[in-house]
Motif scaffolding. Structure first.
Motif, PDB file in Angstrom:
ATOM      1  N   THR A   1       3.948   5.732  29.977  1.00 37.69           N
ATOM      2  CA  THR A   1       2.616   5.152  29.937  1.00 37.69           C
ATOM      3  C   THR A   1       1.672   6.138  29.244  1.00 37.69           C
ATOM      4  O   THR A   1       2.127   7.061  28.581  1.00 37.69           O
ATOM      5  N   ASP A   2       0.357   5.926  29.367  1.00 33.54           N
ATOM      6  CA  ASP A   2      -0.585   6.897  28.814  1.00 33.54           C
ATOM      7  C   ASP A   2      -1.538   7.368  29.901  1.00 33.54           C
ATOM      8  O   ASP A   2      -1.669   6.749  30.964  1.00 33.54           O
TER       9      ASP A   2
ATOM     10  N   ILE B   1      -3.131   5.843  33.830  1.00 31.22           N
ATOM     11  CA  ILE B   1      -3.004   6.525  35.117  1.00 31.22           C
ATOM     12  C   ILE B   1      -4.387   6.791  35.699  1.00 31.22           C
ATOM     13  O   ILE B   1      -4.680   6.480  36.862  1.00 31.22           O
ATOM     14  N   GLN B   2      -5.273   7.352  34.876  1.00 25.19           N
ATOM     15  CA  GLN B   2      -6.601   7.754  35.345  1.00 25.19           C
ATOM     16  C   GLN B   2      -7.395   6.583  35.890  1.00 25.19           C
ATOM     17  O   GLN B   2      -8.114   6.723  36.902  1.00 25.19           O
TER      18      GLN B   2
ATOM     19  N   ALA C   1      -1.804   1.757  35.826  1.00 24.07           N
ATOM     20  CA  ALA C   1      -0.382   2.022  36.062  1.00 24.07           C
ATOM     21  C   ALA C   1      -0.068   2.161  37.541  1.00 24.07           C
ATOM     22  O   ALA C   1       1.042   1.835  37.987  1.00 24.07           O
ATOM     23  N   THR C   2      -1.051   2.623  38.317  1.00 25.70           N
ATOM     24  CA  THR C   2      -0.798   2.810  39.746  1.00 25.70           C
ATOM     25  C   THR C   2      -0.522   1.496  40.473  1.00 25.70           C
ATOM     26  O   THR C   2       0.058   1.509  41.559  1.00 25.70           O
ATOM     27  N   LYS C   3      -0.915   0.376  39.881  1.00 27.14           N
ATOM     28  CA  LYS C   3      -0.553  -0.909  40.483  1.00 27.14           C
ATOM     29  C   LYS C   3       0.963  -1.062  40.567  1.00 27.14           C
ATOM     30  O   LYS C   3       1.488  -1.641  41.519  1.00 27.14           O
TER      31      LYS C   3
ATOM     32  N   ALA D   1       8.148   0.733  31.079  1.00 31.15           N
ATOM     33  CA  ALA D   1       7.023   0.880  30.156  1.00 31.15           C
ATOM     34  C   ALA D   1       5.822   0.147  30.720  1.00 31.15           C
ATOM     35  O   ALA D   1       5.904  -1.055  31.005  1.00 31.15           O
ATOM     36  N   ILE D   2       4.719   0.865  30.904  1.00 30.83           N
ATOM     37  CA  ILE D   2       3.475   0.266  31.388  1.00 30.83           C
ATOM     38  C   ILE D   2       2.408   0.507  30.333  1.00 30.83           C
ATOM     39  O   ILE D   2       2.044   1.656  30.058  1.00 30.83           O
ATOM     40  N   GLY D   3       1.906  -0.563  29.730  1.00 33.68           N
ATOM     41  CA  GLY D   3       0.857  -0.391  28.734  1.00 33.68           C
ATOM     42  C   GLY D   3       0.912  -1.432  27.652  1.00 33.68           C
ATOM     43  O   GLY D   3       1.636  -2.432  27.745  1.00 33.68           O
TER      44      GLY D   3
END
Length: 383
Positions: A37-38, A42-43, A47-49, A93-95
């Motif tokens: 991811t990027d 995360i920030q 992605a935390t979902k 892959a998340i994004g």
């Protein structure tokens, strides 16, 4: 004539479908994921979902969040090393397109280490082994990378982007959950949405198009045309329409190719780091006009799919103009920049941009044969 269709093994759709990742991982016997991811995802807790679901199920993973827009050879090679150090056996892959393209390249190289230089993956590389299993979770309604065999990497040293297409690279599972896309800013939703429309329109008129992909692309054009404006405003039904519509476009173009919009957009990303969706969006109506006389009756269908109820009875020249204008109006409605200079193109680079665009693999699929001088003229016209 024979035609080929390659799609995911399994895809999930609908709000909440992200929870299916647990069953997929368990039934396939996967042990540990490298999540690609990027940092921003995360920030800002996108992605935390997914990570929270993995944590709750006790599924181990390691994060690689070094992906950047227009991912580079170096980023891919860092991802390969991260996979090896993690002791992972599958990828998540998340994004948007950048994490997914990075993930595809990492998965291919792990299974085919002779391509570790990355550049040798350009075009249809003769890989022997399927990529490391990949679960693709898009966070934008645009690239459809979760359902395609394509990925694009930037060669910084040579100021170029290169397209790779490999059936071995397609994710085994795609999860298209509109909730994963909800927090994206309006400008990103607009750019990726017109990117999806570009996929559908270019896939519909490309030289490789055929009846099945035509059906997919027309449905995608219709869904994107009616959903994009509302999705930017946060209307849930339209967000779902965009999520599915962009996937349908990917089902088509992955199997038949694209055209000059992508051919001219890729160098803009390589030269200036221009977001791919923005570059496509600015170019699309103008390249549609350039191609119009070489598309037979198809612009009638595009105009109809975009809501023009008179398109089927207009003279063909008017129908073509109506299709171009419908796309141009959509661009205006979602605040796409009007000119290439507005997105950072430099006039003095036109000759080099045109050479790169002519060499791009997507250009060969354009319905109208072109040449470097005509591409230069288009860049100048659109500057």
């Amino acid at each position: 004539m024979s035609y080929r269709m390659i799609l995911n093994e399994t895809s999930y759709f609908g709000v909440g479908s992200i929870n299916a990742i647990v069953d997929e991982v368990k039934k396939r016997g996967f042990k540990k994921a490298l999540v690609v991811t990027d940092h921003d995802l995360i920030q800002f807790n996108v992605a935390t979902k997914v990570l929270d679901i993995l944590d709750s199920a006790g599924l181990p993973y390691q994060i690689f969040d070094k992906v950047i827009p227009n991912p580079t050879i170096d980023v891919v090679q860092q991802g390969v090393e991260a996979f090896r150090q993690a002791g992972a056996d599958y990828l998540v892959a998340i994004g948007g397109g950048s994490p997914q393209d990075t993930c595809k390249a990492v998965g291919i190289i792990i299974s085919n280490p002779e391509f570790a230089d990355v550049r040798s993956l350009e075009g249809g590389a003769d890989t022997k082994n399927a990529a490391v299993p990949m679960i693709a979770i898009p966070t934008t309604a645009g690239t459809a990378a979760e359902v395609t065999i394509n990925y694009v990497i930037t060669d910084v040293e040579n100021r170029r982007k290169f397209v790779c297409y490999d059936p071995h690279a397609i994710p085994i599972v795609a999860i298209i959950d509109a909730n994963m896309m909800a927090s994206m800013p309006p400008s990103l939703k607009a750019a990726t949405g017109v990117d999806a429309l570009t996929h559908a329109i270019e896939g519909y008129i490309t030289k490789g198009a055929w009846e099945l992909t035509d059906t997919l692309h027309l449905k995608a054009i219709e869904m994107i045309g009616r959903s994009l404006r509302g999705s930017i405003q946060g209307i849930a039904q339209d967000a779902e329409g965009m999520a599915v519509g962009q996937y349908i476009a990917g089902m088509g173009f992955s199997n038949v190719g694209l055209g000059l919009v992508h051919g001219m957009a890729h160098p803009l990303g390589a030269f200036y780091g221009t977001p791919h969706g923005v570059a496509n969006a600015v170019l699309l109506p103008h390249i549609m006009a350039y191609n119009a006389e070489f598309t037979g009756d198809k612009y009638r269908q595009i105009a109809k799919a975009l809501g023009n109820t008179q398109a089927m009875v207009m003279p063909i020249e008017e129908a073509r103009q109506a299709a171009v204008e419908a796309v141009a109006q959509l661009n205006r409605d979602v605040n796409i920049p009007a000119r290439l200079r507005d997105i950072g193109m430099k006039y003095e680079d036109i000759d080099a941009l045109a050479v790169a665009a002519m060499a791009d693999i997507c250009t060969g699929g354009n319905p109208r044969d072109t040449c470097i001088e005509e591409i230069k003229a288009l860049y100048r016209q659109l500057y």
